[in-house]
Motif scaffolding. Structure first.
Motif, PDB file in Angstrom:
ATOM      1  N   THR A 116       2.292  -0.829  -3.132  1.00 12.48           N
ATOM      2  CA  THR A 116       2.244   0.280  -2.182  1.00 12.48           C
ATOM      3  C   THR A 116       1.165   0.100  -1.123  1.00 12.48           C
ATOM      4  O   THR A 116       1.269   0.671  -0.039  1.00 12.48           O
ATOM      5  CB  THR A 116       2.027   1.608  -2.948  1.00 12.48           C
ATOM      6  N   CYS A 117       0.147  -0.689  -1.418  1.00 10.70           N
ATOM      7  CA  CYS A 117      -0.929  -0.920  -0.441  1.00 10.70           C
ATOM      8  C   CYS A 117      -0.563  -2.081   0.480  1.00 10.70           C
ATOM      9  O   CYS A 117      -1.325  -3.047   0.648  1.00 10.70           O
ATOM     10  CB  CYS A 117      -2.249  -1.188  -1.166  1.00 10.70           C
ATOM     11  N   ASN A 118       0.611  -1.980   1.074  1.00 11.75           N
ATOM     12  CA  ASN A 118       1.120  -3.040   1.933  1.00 11.75           C
ATOM     13  C   ASN A 118       2.376  -2.512   2.618  1.00 11.75           C
ATOM     14  O   ASN A 118       2.954  -1.508   2.188  1.00 11.75           O
ATOM     15  CB  ASN A 118       1.448  -4.281   1.089  1.00 11.75           C
ATOM     16  N   PHE A 119       2.808  -3.131   3.690  1.00 15.31           N
ATOM     17  CA  PHE A 119       4.093  -2.795   4.281  1.00 15.31           C
ATOM     18  C   PHE A 119       5.213  -3.292   3.368  1.00 15.31           C
ATOM     19  O   PHE A 119       5.049  -4.313   2.700  1.00 15.31           O
ATOM     20  CB  PHE A 119       4.226  -3.451   5.662  1.00 15.31           C
ATOM     21  N   PRO A 120       6.378  -2.583   3.264  1.00 13.02           N
ATOM     22  CA  PRO A 120       6.786  -1.459   4.097  1.00 13.02           C
ATOM     23  C   PRO A 120       6.487  -0.085   3.488  1.00 13.02           C
ATOM     24  O   PRO A 120       7.239   0.861   3.715  1.00 13.02           O
ATOM     25  CB  PRO A 120       8.290  -1.687   4.204  1.00 13.02           C
ATOM     26  N   SER A 121       5.424   0.044   2.731  1.00 14.35           N
ATOM     27  CA  SER A 121       5.082   1.322   2.125  1.00 14.35           C
ATOM     28  C   SER A 121       4.833   2.386   3.194  1.00 14.35           C
ATOM     29  O   SER A 121       4.062   2.185   4.125  1.00 14.35           O
ATOM     30  CB  SER A 121       3.815   1.164   1.270  1.00 14.35           C
ATOM     31  N   ARG A 122       5.480   3.530   3.034  1.00 15.91           N
ATOM     32  CA  ARG A 122       5.282   4.634   3.976  1.00 15.91           C
ATOM     33  C   ARG A 122       3.857   5.165   3.922  1.00 15.91           C
ATOM     34  O   ARG A 122       3.309   5.596   4.935  1.00 15.91           O
ATOM     35  CB  ARG A 122       6.255   5.766   3.656  1.00 15.91           C
ATOM     36  N   ASN A 123       3.260   5.135   2.737  1.00 17.57           N
ATOM     37  CA  ASN A 123       1.902   5.649   2.591  1.00 17.57           C
ATOM     38  C   ASN A 123       0.899   4.738   3.292  1.00 17.57           C
ATOM     39  O   ASN A 123      -0.007   5.214   3.988  1.00 17.57           O
ATOM     40  CB  ASN A 123       1.562   5.777   1.105  1.00 17.57           C
ATOM     41  N   PHE A 124       1.055   3.436   3.133  1.00 17.59           N
ATOM     42  CA  PHE A 124       0.197   2.476   3.823  1.00 17.59           C
ATOM     43  C   PHE A 124       0.366   2.601   5.333  1.00 17.59           C
ATOM     44  O   PHE A 124      -0.610   2.628   6.088  1.00 17.59           O
ATOM     45  CB  PHE A 124       0.543   1.063   3.356  1.00 17.59           C
ATOM     46  N   GLU A 125       1.609   2.724   5.770  1.00 13.95           N
ATOM     47  CA  GLU A 125       1.902   2.865   7.200  1.00 13.95           C
ATOM     48  C   GLU A 125       1.301   4.159   7.748  1.00 13.95           C
ATOM     49  O   GLU A 125       0.749   4.178   8.856  1.00 13.95           O
ATOM     50  CB  GLU A 125       3.409   2.846   7.428  1.00 13.95           C
ATOM     51  N   PHE A 126       1.383   5.232   6.969  1.00 10.72           N
ATOM     52  CA  PHE A 126       0.795   6.505   7.401  1.00 10.72           C
ATOM     53  C   PHE A 126      -0.714   6.353   7.596  1.00 10.72           C
ATOM     54  O   PHE A 126      -1.277   6.858   8.570  1.00 10.72           O
ATOM     55  CB  PHE A 126       1.085   7.591   6.362  1.00 10.72           C
ATOM     56  N   GLY A 127      -1.372   5.652   6.665  1.00 11.59           N
ATOM     57  CA  GLY A 127      -2.804   5.410   6.797  1.00 11.59           C
ATOM     58  C   GLY A 127      -3.126   4.635   8.060  1.00 11.59           C
ATOM     59  O   GLY A 127      -4.103   4.949   8.764  1.00 11.59           O
ATOM     60  N   GLN A 128      -2.311   3.636   8.377  1.00 16.58           N
ATOM     61  CA  GLN A 128      -2.537   2.876   9.607  1.00 16.58           C
ATOM     62  C   GLN A 128      -2.340   3.748  10.839  1.00 16.58           C
ATOM     63  O   GLN A 128      -3.082   3.641  11.820  1.00 16.58           O
ATOM     64  CB  GLN A 128      -1.616   1.670   9.641  1.00 16.58           C
ATOM     65  N   ASN A 129      -1.350   4.629  10.783  1.00 16.69           N
ATOM     66  CA  ASN A 129      -1.102   5.509  11.922  1.00 16.69           C
ATOM     67  C   ASN A 129      -2.237   6.517  12.130  1.00 16.69           C
ATOM     68  O   ASN A 129      -2.458   6.977  13.258  1.00 16.69           O
ATOM     69  CB  ASN A 129       0.220   6.251  11.734  1.00 16.69           C
TER      70      ASN A 129
END
Length: 257
Positions: free
Chosen positions: A198-211
């Motif tokens: 989950t701490c990587n793409f394509p995880s939505r949570n990881f992507e949300f953190g980047q955003n």
């Protein structure tokens, strides 16, 4: 066996397709279904819960309490959520729906051998534990910590990433212990395995953190880590002082959780 899958999204559908391949009669239900919930549950011998965690509190009172319930929803903090149900088993771990559909080999965690009977395939294996609460907690925490990893732009394979993973799992163990679960569960697929995934793409949570770095505090996608963090902030979890990463997320999340 007639099985009702609640939640016709990617993960619920992936699990349902496995059941269909094993010749079970599968009925899917979602808010967009052409049938009612009552019709979907008629004759069900097992129910698979694969809906977003934010919808769980509304759904559970509508379900029969005497039919075996397989919980595949991640983001629930406590087994008390299912206290009215007679037979509950948990399924969790590092498996994106798309990977399961592509038959990419992985191992998940289950709290009952019946889950193996239902879902195990040559590419999907299960390790067993009796720690229902620990499996639920790991499934919620890994999404929360993935937001942190995304926000800090941690790159898998880097020294910073590996240090984060090690620290996070130690915090998982402390949190599980302080909330009545088995700390060893954090070392299973549902813990460290799912955290790494989950701490990587394509995880939505990881992507949300980047955003969040760019100031984007809203998402059109379901971000389970946000829902879990809101529940933690509302007192749904004992947060020990030693859980520094989680403490920092709680303090910094007023704008988005």
């Amino acid at each position: 066996m007639r099985i009702t899958v609640l939640g016709a999204g990617a993960f619920g559908s992936a699990l349902g397709h496995i059941l269909e391949s094993k010749k079970h009669e599968v009925v899917y239900y979602s808010l967009n279904s052409e049938i009612t919930l009552e019709e979907a549950l008629k004759g069900a011998e097992t129910i698979v819960l694969a809906i977003p965690s934010k919808a769980v509190d509304e759904m559970l009172p509508k379900l029969p309490k005497n039919i075996p319930l397989v919980v595949a929803t991640k983001g629930i903090l406590d087994t008390d959520t299912f206290k009215d149900f007679e037979d509950v088993m948990i399924l969790s771990g590092p498996g994106f729906a798309a990977d399961i559909e592509k038959h990419i080999k992985t191992t998940l965690t289950a709290t009952d051998p019946r889950i193996r009977d239902l879902f195990e395939t040559p590419w999907l294996k299960f390790e067993l534990t009796a720690d229902n609460k620990g499996v639920l907690l790991c499934g919620a925490l890994k999404n929360v910590y993935a937001i942190y990893a995304g926000y800090h732009n941690l790159k898998p394979g880097s020294d910073e990433y590996e240090k984060f993973i090690s620290t996070a799992i130690e915090e998982f163990k402390i949190i599980l212990f302080n909330n009545g679960a088995n700390p060893k569960t954090a070392s299973l697929a549902c813990g460290i395995g799912d955290l790494r995934l989950t701490c990587n793409f394509p995880s939505r949570n990881f992507e949300f953190g980047q955003n969040l770095i760019a100031g984007q505090t809203e998402s059109t996608k379901t971000v389970e880590g946000v829902t879990a963090l809101k529940r933690i902030k509302n007192g749904g979890l004992k947060v020990p002082a030693a859980a520094g990463i989680l403490e920092s997320l709680i303090k910094d999340s007023d704008a988005w959780a």
